[in-house]
Write a protein that holds these residues in place. Structure first.
Motif, short mmCIF file in Angstrom:
data_model
loop_
_atom_site.label_atom_id
_atom_site.label_comp_id
_atom_site.label_asym_id
_atom_site.label_seq_id
_atom_site.Cartn_x
_atom_site.Cartn_y
_atom_site.Cartn_z
N ARG A 190 55.01 -85.30 -8.58
CA ARG A 190 56.23 -86.08 -8.50
C ARG A 190 55.97 -87.33 -7.69
N LEU A 191 56.53 -88.45 -8.14
CA LEU A 191 56.46 -89.70 -7.37
C LEU A 191 57.66 -89.75 -6.43
N PRO A 192 57.43 -89.96 -5.14
CA PRO A 192 58.56 -90.09 -4.21
C PRO A 192 59.47 -91.25 -4.62
N GLN A 193 60.71 -91.10 -4.30
CA GLN A 193 61.71 -92.08 -4.73
C GLN A 193 62.22 -92.92 -3.56
N LEU A 194 62.49 -94.20 -3.85
CA LEU A 194 63.14 -95.09 -2.88
C LEU A 194 64.65 -95.04 -3.11
N PRO A 195 65.42 -95.35 -2.09
CA PRO A 195 66.87 -95.43 -2.31
C PRO A 195 67.18 -96.46 -3.41
N ALA A 196 68.21 -96.19 -4.15
CA ALA A 196 68.61 -97.08 -5.24
C ALA A 196 68.81 -98.51 -4.72
N ASN A 197 68.37 -99.48 -5.54
CA ASN A 197 68.55 -100.91 -5.27
C ASN A 197 67.75 -101.42 -4.08
N THR A 198 66.72 -100.66 -3.64
CA THR A 198 65.85 -101.16 -2.57
C THR A 198 65.18 -102.46 -3.03
N TYR A 199 64.72 -102.50 -4.30
CA TYR A 199 64.15 -103.69 -4.91
C TYR A 199 64.72 -103.82 -6.31
N PRO A 200 64.62 -105.00 -6.91
CA PRO A 200 65.12 -105.18 -8.29
C PRO A 200 64.33 -104.32 -9.27
N GLU A 201 64.97 -103.94 -10.34
CA GLU A 201 64.28 -103.20 -11.40
C GLU A 201 63.31 -104.15 -12.12
N TRP A 202 62.15 -103.63 -12.45
CA TRP A 202 61.16 -104.43 -13.18
C TRP A 202 61.70 -104.82 -14.54
N ASP A 203 61.41 -106.07 -14.94
CA ASP A 203 61.87 -106.58 -16.24
C ASP A 203 60.67 -107.13 -16.99
N ALA A 204 60.47 -106.67 -18.21
CA ALA A 204 59.29 -107.03 -19.00
C ALA A 204 59.21 -108.52 -19.31
N THR A 205 60.34 -109.23 -19.28
CA THR A 205 60.33 -110.65 -19.65
C THR A 205 60.17 -111.59 -18.45
N THR A 206 60.21 -111.04 -17.26
CA THR A 206 60.16 -111.87 -16.05
C THR A 206 58.70 -112.14 -15.65
N LEU A 207 58.44 -113.38 -15.20
CA LEU A 207 57.13 -113.73 -14.67
C LEU A 207 57.12 -113.41 -13.18
N TYR A 208 56.19 -112.54 -12.78
CA TYR A 208 56.12 -112.13 -11.37
C TYR A 208 54.89 -112.75 -10.72
N ASN A 209 55.04 -113.13 -9.45
CA ASN A 209 53.96 -113.71 -8.67
C ASN A 209 53.48 -112.72 -7.60
N GLN A 210 52.31 -113.00 -7.05
CA GLN A 210 51.74 -112.14 -6.01
C GLN A 210 52.74 -111.92 -4.88
N GLY A 211 52.91 -110.64 -4.50
CA GLY A 211 53.81 -110.31 -3.40
C GLY A 211 55.20 -109.90 -3.84
N ASP A 212 55.56 -110.15 -5.10
CA ASP A 212 56.88 -109.74 -5.58
C ASP A 212 56.96 -108.22 -5.60
N ARG A 213 58.15 -107.69 -5.34
CA ARG A 213 58.36 -106.25 -5.34
C ARG A 213 59.44 -105.86 -6.32
N VAL A 214 59.19 -104.72 -7.00
CA VAL A 214 60.13 -104.23 -8.00
C VAL A 214 60.18 -102.71 -7.93
N MET A 215 61.06 -102.13 -8.72
CA MET A 215 61.15 -100.68 -8.84
C MET A 215 61.11 -100.27 -10.30
N VAL A 216 60.51 -99.13 -10.57
CA VAL A 216 60.52 -98.51 -11.90
C VAL A 216 60.80 -97.03 -11.69
#
Length: 539
Positions: free
Chosen positions: A448-474
């Motif tokens: 099992r992968l440990p879970q973060l509280p909801a909305n700790t980071y934005p949900e990952w989006d396949a169409t968004t360009l992400y740069n080094q250091g950006d944080r997301v949740m899946v």
């Protein structure tokens, strides 16, 4: 009155030939009489029966590192293994640990010690746990009562399912007579709680001098016997004598063992105990330190090992060991400290030989009839209960990642995808991308992968360009971008850490997914993402 008395048989001389014949004839009649009531030479001690002699090298568990695969040499060594050393967590903390370096749980999650022990058992290589050693705090010292000490010893024995333990008592621990009673009563309590057909075998490992056991060693043994401990044998540490010019280390060790044999005979007699059928040598073991010893004038070579094993076989010692499996190879060319004792190599040129191979010669009798599972059933893996992701031929795996396949746990040796299944029997060790660690255990927790509280980071989006250091949740797990990317599913980084542009945020992914722990169930989410790409040429 003073006349001389005539000699009888005057003039006859003694025939030494006839006298010798008469003596031999008398001996023949004596032997014939003994043979009539007992098998020939049955009255002579014969040492340990050959099929009961055993070899097990010590393996220093405390040298293992979390990210490094540990124990392959332990599993590959002939005979069994004595795992060293379980000690107290602190001077006043009775919790058992591996050398204060790892808790029992740490050893399980960081390098699968529980799993490797079970693998050895299934492959017919018994494991013994050694308590104590030269440094750290012995459990009998840290525990304030024999009841607490028994619980601490028992927790280790039960966890690893062992039937044999080794009490290595030396240095300051041997001198601490206040702990002797607690240890003896704790071990006697544990032995008394076992059923008669499933006893706990206890060996005492003690230092010896050229003239045998020390006074403390003799007194400790007497105390153990007096407390009712059933001592299977005494293992002499035939090393580090402190002799500046030992001339021949084997000769010194022979003398030490002969003296120890005499001392043990006396101790058993004083305790009112019978020696085993094979005599006192059936109660004895010996452990040399291979290669360079801590005493710089003492070096134990492969030729010494051959001579030492021949002596042990001749006397019929029950057990041979060595310190240690970790050191049983020639030091590499990059090790510049020649003449300095290393914990990871012997310090002598071994060529293609191993000390374990020499010392185990004639000492594998106990393992000859070991029960090995030769036709195990094919196990269907269940992702709901599996401790690691189940192997998939289409998934990318980084070196160090662990998977489950047919009820067994494997670890990737290098980055791979596709190819042969981990349990493919047609591949040799060099060609296989996977190394077998051991079976899935009933005590394993589901992946099992440990879970973060909801909305700790934005949900990952396949169409968004992400740069080094950006944080997301899946699916509740957090990830951080290592470089820019678009459309790269962060979940791939659970199993492919090399080429995924994402990394799980430290503390949010169980260590199993990174090759260091038990992990969580990300098998479904960790498959290859569309448009996978490696890192760009520039950061």
């Amino acid at each position: 009155m003073n006349a001389r008395r005539p000699r009888r048989f005057r003039g006859r001389r003694v025939s030494w030939l006839r006298l010798g014949a008469s003596v031999l004839g008398g001996l023949a009649l004596l032997v014939a009489g003994v043979a009539a009531v007992a098998p020939p030479f049955s009255f002579l001690p014969t040492g340990t029966p050959v099929d009961q002699r055993w070899f097990a090298g010590y393996y220093d568990v405390t040298l293992d590192q979390g990210v490094a695969l540990a124990g392959d040499e332990m599993i590959a060594a002939p005979g069994g293994a004595v795992l060293a050393f379980v000690v107290a967590a602190g001077d006043a903390d009775c919790t058992p640990t591996w050398g204060k370096t790892y808790t029992l749980d740490d050893a399980a999650t960081r390098f699968d010690l529980d799993r490797r022990i079970e693998r050895m058992r299934r492959e017919g290589h018994p494991v013994m746990i050694s308590f104590g050693g030269a440094i750290n705090t012995d459990l009998a010292v840290a525990c304030t009562t024999s009841v607490d000490a028994a619980k601490a010893y028992g927790a280790v024995i039960d966890r690893y399912g062992v039937d044999s333990i080794d009490l290595d008592i030396e240095g300051k621990t041997l001198a601490d007579r206040s702990s002797w009673g607690r240890r003896a009563n704790a071990i006697a309590r544990l032995q008394g709680a076992r059923p008669a057909d499933h006893p706990l075998t206890v060996w005492l490992t003690l230092p010896v001098a050229p003239d045998g056991l020390t006074a403390d060693g003799r007194d400790l043994i007497a105390g153990m016997l007096s407390a009712g401990v059933k001592v299977a044998g005494v293992n002499s540490m035939t090393m580090n004598y402190g002799i500046q010019d030992p001339k021949n280390l084997v000769d010194v060790s022979k003398r030490a063992l002969e003296a120890t044999a005499s001392q043990l005979s006396t101790l058993w007699d004083d305790a009112g105990l019978d020696l085993p059928p094979g005599g006192v040598w059936e109660l004895m073991g010996a452990t040399p330190m291979i290669g360079l010893n801590d005493v710089t004038t003492e070096t134990f070579t492969l030729d010494d090992a051959r001579a030492f094993t021949a002596f042990a076989s001749d006397r019929g010692l029950a057990r041979l060991s060595m310190w240690s499996i970790n050191r049983d190879h020639t030091c590499g060319p990059n090790y510049p400290f020649t003449g300095t004792v290393s914990t990871q190599c012997s310090g002598v040129d071994q060529g293609d030989e191993t000390f374990a191979g020499v010392l185990s010669n004639g000492y594998l009798g106990r393992y000859a009839n070991a029960v090995v599972e030769t036709d195990p059933p094919i196990i269907e893996d269940d992702p709901k209960t599996s401790p690691y992701p189940i192997w998939n031929s289409t998934t990318f795996y980084s070196a160090g990642v662990k998977v489950v396949w047919h009820g067994s746990v494997y670890v990737a040796k290098w980055w791979n995808q596709g190819g042969n299944a981990p349990d493919d029997p047609t591949l040799d060790t060099g060609a296989a991308a996977w190394s077998y660690i051991g079976p899935v255990l009933a005590s394993d927790q589901p992946f099992r992968l440990p879970q973060l509280p909801a909305n700790t980071y934005p949900e990952w989006d396949a169409t968004t360009l992400y740069n080094q250091g950006d944080r997301v949740m899946v699916d509740g797990t957090g990830y951080e971008a290592k470089w820019w990317s678009r459309g790269q599913n962060p979940a791939r980084s659970i199993l492919d850490r090399d080429y995924s542009p994402w990394t799980p945020i430290e503390g949010t992914v169980d260590a199993g997914a990174s090759g260091e722990g038990t992990g969580g169930n990300a098998a479904g989410a960790a498959g290859p993402a569309a448009g996978a790409a490696g890192p760009p040429a520039t950061g």
